[in-house]
Design a protein around this motif. Structure first.
Motif, PDB file in Angstrom:
ATOM      1  N   LYS A 133       1.064 -22.706  43.823  1.00 51.30           N
ATOM      2  CA  LYS A 133       0.306 -22.217  42.673  1.00 51.30           C
ATOM      3  C   LYS A 133       0.443 -20.703  42.534  1.00 51.30           C
ATOM      4  N   ILE A 134       0.455 -20.012  43.686  1.00 53.89           N
ATOM      5  CA  ILE A 134       0.651 -18.559  43.657  1.00 53.89           C
ATOM      6  C   ILE A 134       2.001 -18.228  43.039  1.00 53.89           C
ATOM      7  N   LYS A 170       0.125 -26.194  48.549  1.00 56.23           N
ATOM      8  CA  LYS A 170      -0.212 -26.309  47.128  1.00 56.23           C
ATOM      9  C   LYS A 170      -0.619 -24.959  46.558  1.00 56.23           C
ATOM     10  N   ARG A 171      -1.405 -24.232  47.335  1.00 54.56           N
ATOM     11  CA  ARG A 171      -1.871 -22.933  46.845  1.00 54.56           C
ATOM     12  C   ARG A 171      -0.745 -21.915  46.819  1.00 54.56           C
ATOM     13  N   ARG A 172       0.151 -22.013  47.793  1.00 58.04           N
ATOM     14  CA  ARG A 172       1.317 -21.121  47.763  1.00 58.04           C
ATOM     15  C   ARG A 172       2.182 -21.415  46.554  1.00 58.04           C
ATOM     16  N   MET A 198      -2.823 -28.213  51.614  1.00 62.56           N
ATOM     17  CA  MET A 198      -3.591 -27.364  50.703  1.00 62.56           C
ATOM     18  C   MET A 198      -2.989 -25.976  50.630  1.00 62.56           C
ATOM     19  N   ILE A 199      -2.549 -25.459  51.797  1.00 59.55           N
ATOM     20  CA  ILE A 199      -1.911 -24.142  51.832  1.00 59.55           C
ATOM     21  C   ILE A 199      -0.651 -24.145  50.990  1.00 59.55           C
TER      22      ILE A 199
END
Length: 546
Positions: A216-217, A212-214, A209-210
């Motif tokens: 996405k960032i 994926k969010r990174r 999840m981290i």
């Protein structure tokens, strides 16, 4: 190897998974070291066996053996670490937030370990018996923790050594035979291993999840950068265009002023000539008037008779009755200047529209018609690129996606972010609808095309009536009849625009839209009208040569 030297190289003796000193170290074929338990558990929770450090993939799970030499080095490191700790333990009084030694009297030193059997925490010197006495070596030591009494059963005052899977709680030996005798009870270590495996899986999920969010960032940062670059380009183009327009307006104004001033100068020069001539005649007349007055006062009879004939008549002059200085004809001068400026602006606007069309065509997507949404009267081509209305209603399943009453259908692919563009040939048609529709829009029974109902469309009726169905509809006045229409959507901007591809003219734009759902390309070839409107709508490829 000295203790200080060992401490300085501590990082090389730490497992990169558990971040603690290696236990049973093993070495992968890529040369990296891990605790045997850590790497085994890590691979148990992944589909592919990869090195957590260098990401090398092992297509067959390696059979790992303990690295004997490295294990000995780790043991030496542990001893050196303990010696280094003992050298400085006299000065390591427990600070606020640190676990104090339960045995120390007076100043409480910082605890190094807690014993789950003794339920006490020990500093370095008081820990010594657990490291040297065989009876105490079997005790389980952990990193120092507070509240060891919480590890005792409050009911039986016995260590919590078991785990009840039925009640998902820790119990003591007496609990297992009294309160939980019919429950599934396992040693605490077994429950611990299971929970640790679950935590490892949870940790992997969290890490994913981290990541994926990174990602996405990074995508958002890149999107912002692209948006900033696009904004800078638009500003630069806007400054260039408006500068040229202002220069054109200024040139037109200067030409207008010069034309008017030149006409005025001509009239002034003409008037100056007339005035000069008149002033000369006035001077001659005044001179003759003076001579006549003098003669009329003369007492010399002979002189009067001699001069009378020459002074009796006025001197020769020009007849000024029909002579005048007419004001210049300025009527139409401003109108002609504005018309010329308008023509210049129209040419510049055409260039801008061509550039804008080229820009949106960069977001071209491949659109294919979805037969599952098509009204039963519609006939689609085999490649899903053409549609026209037939005379016979086909027997098709009335699935939720299908338009039941009106001759409409959607594209197969949906869009819920960024920009997209497609273009459709409408040549030879007298009626058609084009645009985009929200996924949740109504497809059964009567349908009113409007943004409020999830449709952003324009249509043609009777061959010459164009409208934007903006709720209420807006009648459009087009300079030419489009044969190919481009549809552009900027999802984040809330924009839907329609373009005449051949002339690059903007047909209409919906702005400030709120989509909040997936969007699908929307099409309606409309009824045949006795063959007058039998031409198909054709989704055509984008050719950026406008």
């Amino acid at each position: 190897m000295s203790a200080v030297r060992c401490l300085r190289s501590e990082d090389q003796f730490l497992c990169s998974i558990c971040l603690d000193v290696f236990t049973d170290p093993v070495t992968t074929s890529c040369g990296h070291n891990f605790c045997k338990h850590c790497i085994t558990q890590h691979w148990d929770t992944t589909d592919l066996c990869k090195c957590p450090l260098c990401k090398e993939t092992f297509y067959r799970r390696p059979h790992l053996k303990i690295n004997t030499l490295f294990s000995e080095m780790v043991a030496e490191f542990r001893q050196a670490q303990q010696k280094a700790s003992s050298c400085s333990s006299d000065q390591q009084a427990a600070k606020p937030g640190e676990v104090p030694c339960d045995v120390c009297t007076g100043t409480k030193l910082k605890a190094l370990k807690s014993c789950l059997v003794c339920l006490l925490s020990y500093c370095d010197s008081h820990l010594e018996p657990h490291l040297t006495m065989s009876r105490l070596k079997t005790h389980q030591l952990i990193h120092p923790v507070d509240n060891l009494e919480d590890r005792m059963c409050r009911k039986h005052d016995k260590p919590l050594e078991l785990f009840c899977k039925t009640d998902q709680t820790c119990v003591c030996m007496l609990c297992s035979v009294l309160d939980h005798k019919r429950h599934k009870v396992v040693p605490l270590k077994q429950g611990y291993e299971g929970k640790k495996a679950e935590l490892g899986k949870t940790e992997n999920e969290i890490q994913q999840m981290i990541q994926k969010r990174r990602r996405k960032i990074e995508e958002m940062k890149e999107s912002v950068k692209m948006s900033k670059d696009a904004a800078d380009r638009q500003i630069a183009e806007g400054v260039q265009v408006f500068t040229a327009l202002m220069e054109s307006v200024e040139r037109g104004l200067n030409q207008l002023i010069k034309e008017i001033e030149d006409k005025q100068k001509i009239r002034e020069k003409q008037a100056e000539g007339f005035i000069k001539y008149l002033e000369q005649e006035v001077s001659e007349l005044m001179k003759r008037s003076s001579e006549v007055k003098q003669l009329s006062r003369s007492e010399d009879h002979l002189h009067l008779r001699h001069s009378f004939s020459s002074l009796r008549a006025a001197p020769p002059t020009k007849n000024w009755t029909e002579v005048s200085v007419c004001p210049p004809a300025y009527e139409g001068t401003v109108v002609r200047a504005v018309t010329q400026l308008e023509e210049t602006l129209r040419k510049d606007m055409k260039k801008l529209l061509k550039a804008e069309l080229k820009r949106v065509q960069q977001y071209a997507v491949d659109v294919t018609l979805d037969p599952d949404t098509a009204n039963p009267h519609l006939i689609l081509s085999d490649d899903g690129k053409q549609v026209h209305c037939g005379d016979v209603r086909k027997k098709l399943p009335d699935n939720p996606e299908r338009f039941s009453k009106y001759g409409c259908l959607l594209g197969k692919k949906s869009f819920s972010s960024y920009c997209f563009y497609f273009q459709v040939q409408v040549k030879g048609k007298t009626d058609w609808d084009l645009g985009v529709a929200r996924e949740s829009s109504n497809r059964k029974g009567n349908i009113t095309l409007s943004p409020q109902n999830g449709f952003w469309t324009v249509w043609l009726r009777n061959g010459n009536e164009y409208k934007a169905l903006a709720g209420p509809s807006v009648r459009l006045s087009l300079h030419s009849r489009p044969e190919k229409v481009g549809v552009f959507v900027d999802y984040e901007e809330g924009l839907v625009s329609f373009h005449d591809v051949d002339t690059a003219a903007l047909i209409y734009s919906f702005t400030g839209c709120s989509f909040n759902d997936k969007l699908y390309p929307y099409f309606s070839p409309c009824n045949n009208d006795g063959g007058k409107n039998s031409a198909p709508l054709i989704i055509c490829p984008v050719n950026q040569t406008v």
